[in-house]
Design an enzyme around this catalytic site. Structure first.
Site: not given
Ligand code: APR
Length: 257
Positions: A103, A106, A121, A152, A234
């Site tokens: 998703q 970056d 995305h 343009c 992670a």
């Molecule tokens: N390692 C692993 N997971 C982590 C860490 C880490 N160091 N730090 C935070 N997290 C987890 C959080 O617990 C949470 O579940 O990463 C997740 C981040 O959640 P979101 O920010 O909602 O990310 P995501 O699920 O990818 O969002 C989906 O939302 O706004 C849209 O397009 C945007 O792609 C994005 C989509």
């Protein structure tokens, strides 16, 4: 350090699997300095999600672009892939991972060396003129003159998906195909809140896949489809999983540290 017996169990499952994929969200890039969208330091706690709404962007391009520049081109434009990205790339190179459905926009999976990356995305390293369709890379944009305009006269938009915008068809189709074939899906760093991206692990589960989730917290997946929850960050957890699966130390080329 996550529970050792759970890690060993997950490693054995990945070793036995003929078709493993990864599904990643913003959490995999947090250790690269890229803030998540949700949670206490989340982007949406500081910025208005409207900024990434397609309709708002067309009506208020300058206001939208001021936030987009700060978030995606100044703030984490120089983020570096972390060991979690490198571990996935190393598993792919060893034939132990088929693809990554991400998703994230970056570009850190590609920076770490992953080849099969399906970007649900889009990618912040691509920009497009909404009038003539010309493609740009960030280095070609003068971020001092917002909103950026094409020669343009057309408005330039980052080629990642805004709220209200369709998912790129190619990424969607390849992701559905991968989820249909997967025996194992490693879900890393996603709340599972945003559809249709978050449907992919569910699709894999419906097709009989085992779900291994890496997340320090719980997500929408944890109590519904996750079979093994490795409750850790992670970088550290993917490194441990790589080493448990392969019996080798994860090597990261020094210039990519
Ligand atoms: N390692 C692993 N997971 C982590 C860490 C880490 N160091 N730090 C935070 N997290 C987890 C959080 O617990 C949470 O579940 O990463 C997740 C981040 O959640 P979101 O920010 O909602 O990310 P995501 O699920 O990818 O969002 C989906 O939302 O706004 C849209 O397009 C945007 O792609 C994005 C989509």
């Amino acid at each position: 350090m996550v529970d050792r017996s759970l890690l060993e169990k997950a490693a054995a499952i990945v070793r036995e699997s003929n078709y493993t994929i990864a599904f990643t969200g913003a959490g995999i890039s947090v250790e690269s300095g890229v803030p998540p969208f949700r949670g206490e330091n989340g982007i949406w706690a500081k910025y208005d999600p409207r900024t990434l709404d397609l309709g708002f962007f067309h009506q208020h391009p300058l206001e939208s672009w001021e936030v987009i520049r700060e978030l995606f081109y100044q703030f984490f434009g120089n983020a570096k892939a972390n060991p979690a990205h490198h571990a996935l790339a190393a598993l792919e190179h060893k034939g132990l991972l088929k693809s990554v459905i991400t998703q994230n926009i970056d570009n850190l999976h590609q920076q770490a060396g992953s080849h099969e990356v399906y970007e649900f995305h889009g990618n912040s390293q691509k920009l497009i003129c909404l009038q003539c369709g010309h493609h740009f890379v960030p280095d070609e944009i003068d971020f001092e003159k917002l909103p950026p305009l094409c020669s343009c006269g057309g408005l330039i938009k980052p080629d990642f998906i805004f709220f209200g915008e369709n998912i790129p068809m190619d990424a969607y189709e390849r992701s559905v195909d991968a989820a249909g074939r997967a025996e194992v899906v490693i879900v890393i760093g996603s709340t599972g809140e945003v559809m249709p991206a978050a449907q992919m692990p569910y699709l894999a589960k419906q097709n009989g896949a085992t779900v291994i989730e890496i997340n320090p917290g719980a997500s929408k997946f944890t109590y519904t489809i996750t079979d093994i929850h490795l409750a850790g960050k992670a970088g550290e957890t993917m490194t441990e999983l790589f080493e448990a699966v392969t019996g080798e130390k994860l090597k990261i080329a020094h210039n990519e540290k």
